[in-house]
Design a protein around this motif. Structure first.
Motif, PDB file in Angstrom:
ATOM      1  N   VAL A 192     -93.098-112.871  31.600  1.00  0.00           N
ATOM      2  CA  VAL A 192     -91.868-112.299  32.178  1.00  0.00           C
ATOM      3  C   VAL A 192     -90.725-112.372  31.172  1.00  0.00           C
ATOM      4  CG1 VAL A 192     -90.104-112.611  33.975  1.00  0.00           C
ATOM      5  CG2 VAL A 192     -92.543-112.764  34.574  1.00  0.00           C
TER       6      VAL A 192
ATOM      7  N   LYS B 289     -88.498-109.379  29.173  1.00  0.00           N
ATOM      8  CA  LYS B 289     -87.032-109.352  29.234  1.00  0.00           C
ATOM      9  C   LYS B 289     -86.442-109.299  27.828  1.00  0.00           C
ATOM     10  CE  LYS B 289     -86.441-111.815  33.608  1.00  0.00           C
ATOM     11  NZ  LYS B 289     -85.972-113.064  34.246  1.00  0.00           N
TER      12      LYS B 289
ATOM     13  N   GLU C 273     -86.893-105.872  26.382  1.00  0.00           N
ATOM     14  CA  GLU C 273     -85.896-104.963  26.952  1.00  0.00           C
ATOM     15  C   GLU C 273     -84.534-105.154  26.284  1.00  0.00           C
ATOM     16  OE1 GLU C 273     -85.028-103.187  31.287  1.00  0.00           O
ATOM     17  OE2 GLU C 273     -85.040-105.377  31.196  1.00  0.00           O
TER      18      GLU C 273
ATOM     19  N   HIS D 184    -101.117-110.270  36.985  1.00  0.00           N
ATOM     20  CA  HIS D 184     -99.708-110.571  36.745  1.00  0.00           C
ATOM     21  C   HIS D 184     -99.170-109.749  35.575  1.00  0.00           C
ATOM     22  CE1 HIS D 184     -96.355-112.869  34.911  1.00  0.00           C
ATOM     23  NE2 HIS D 184     -95.968-112.901  36.163  1.00  0.00           N
TER      24      HIS D 184
ATOM     25  N   TYR E  78    -100.104-106.865  34.317  1.00  0.00           N
ATOM     26  CA  TYR E  78     -99.907-105.448  34.625  1.00  0.00           C
ATOM     27  C   TYR E  78     -98.848-105.233  35.709  1.00  0.00           C
ATOM     28  CZ  TYR E  78    -103.461-103.847  31.427  1.00  0.00           C
ATOM     29  OH  TYR E  78    -104.172-103.558  30.288  1.00  0.00           O
ATOM     30  N   GLU E  79     -98.596-106.216  36.533  1.00  0.00           N
ATOM     31  CA  GLU E  79     -97.478-106.110  37.478  1.00  0.00           C
ATOM     32  C   GLU E  79     -96.159-106.090  36.706  1.00  0.00           C
ATOM     33  OE1 GLU E  79     -95.279-108.843  40.840  1.00  0.00           O
ATOM     34  OE2 GLU E  79     -97.459-109.023  40.640  1.00  0.00           O
ATOM     35  N   VAL E  80     -96.006-107.024  35.759  1.00  0.00           N
ATOM     36  CA  VAL E  80     -94.806-107.059  34.925  1.00  0.00           C
ATOM     37  C   VAL E  80     -94.737-105.790  34.078  1.00  0.00           C
ATOM     38  CG1 VAL E  80     -93.605-108.306  33.071  1.00  0.00           C
ATOM     39  CG2 VAL E  80     -94.757-109.583  34.901  1.00  0.00           C
ATOM     40  N   TRP E  81     -95.867-105.406  33.510  1.00  0.00           N
ATOM     41  CA  TRP E  81     -95.964-104.190  32.677  1.00  0.00           C
ATOM     42  C   TRP E  81     -95.510-102.955  33.446  1.00  0.00           C
ATOM     43  CZ3 TRP E  81     -97.993-103.194  27.682  1.00  0.00           C
ATOM     44  CH2 TRP E  81     -98.391-101.890  27.414  1.00  0.00           C
ATOM     45  N   SER E  82     -96.016-102.785  34.670  1.00  0.00           N
ATOM     46  CA  SER E  82     -95.699-101.581  35.445  1.00  0.00           C
ATOM     47  C   SER E  82     -94.238-101.553  35.893  1.00  0.00           C
ATOM     48  CB  SER E  82     -96.632-101.434  36.647  1.00  0.00           C
ATOM     49  OG  SER E  82     -96.417-102.469  37.568  1.00  0.00           O
ATOM     50  N   ASN E  83     -93.601-102.712  35.993  1.00  0.00           N
ATOM     51  CA  ASN E  83     -92.168-102.744  36.291  1.00  0.00           C
ATOM     52  C   ASN E  83     -91.339-102.384  35.066  1.00  0.00           C
ATOM     53  OD1 ASN E  83     -92.423-103.477  38.991  1.00  0.00           O
ATOM     54  ND2 ASN E  83     -92.527-105.644  38.483  1.00  0.00           N
ATOM     55  N   PHE E  84     -91.953-102.424  33.908  1.00  0.00           N
ATOM     56  CA  PHE E  84     -91.257-102.164  32.654  1.00  0.00           C
ATOM     57  C   PHE E  84     -91.522-100.756  32.132  1.00  0.00           C
ATOM     58  CE2 PHE E  84     -90.942-102.584  27.975  1.00  0.00           C
ATOM     59  CZ  PHE E  84     -89.642-103.050  27.884  1.00  0.00           C
TER      60      PHE E  84
ATOM     61  N   ASP F  21     -92.895 -96.772  32.366  1.00  0.00           N
ATOM     62  CA  ASP F  21     -93.247 -95.578  33.131  1.00  0.00           C
ATOM     63  C   ASP F  21     -94.335 -94.803  32.403  1.00  0.00           C
ATOM     64  OD1 ASP F  21     -91.415 -96.013  35.167  1.00  0.00           O
ATOM     65  OD2 ASP F  21     -89.829 -94.927  34.131  1.00  0.00           O
TER      66      ASP F  21
END
Length: 130
Positions: free
Chosen positions: A55, A59, A62, A90, A92-98, A100
């Motif tokens: 995570v 960040k 970004e 986990h 890919y969950e973080v990845w997909s929030n980052f 598109d």
């Protein structure tokens, strides 16, 4: 407008993860290389848990992008180095929030990173068409 092309040619097997086999950068683009980012937080602390380091690493990526007025859409290549097994759900969950879009990617398991407490490091390359 971002004219970067990402594709998975029909002549190749489908990717085994969330990435593209081919990324094409338009002529006259500016190429950005970023140092590998680790899971350190703003106070300089490195959490023990691999998942929290993931995570924090995204960040930090970004923040690095924003410093150059770029977004995740500008990323053309991701290199991931991990000393521990990655929790893919986990990750890919973080990845997909980052992301598109899915840039080209390489993942490697290694025995050590720059400091013993670092469990994952992610390096990105980005491009911005003029």
């Amino acid at each position: 407008m971002n004219n970067i092309i990402r594709k998975n040619p029909a002549t190749m097997p489908a990717p085994v993860g969330e990435y593209s086999h081919v990324t094409i950068i338009p002529k006259n683009s500016t190429l950005y290389t970023f140092s590998g980012q680790i899971g350190v937080d703003h106070e300089g602390n490195i959490p023990e848990r691999h998942t929290q380091q993931v995570v924090n690493t995204f960040k930090n990526i970004e923040r690095a992008l924003k410093s150059e007025h770029l977004t995740a859409e500008n990323i053309i290549k991701v290199n991931v180095w991990s000393v521990d097994a990655i929790n893919w759900n986990h990750f890919y969950e973080v990845w997909s929030n980052f992301f598109d879009v899915n840039p080209s990617m390489t993942i490697a398991y290694i025995t050590a990173l720059g400091l013993p407490e670092i469990k994952i490091e992610i390096e990105i390359l980005a491009a911005a068409p003029e």
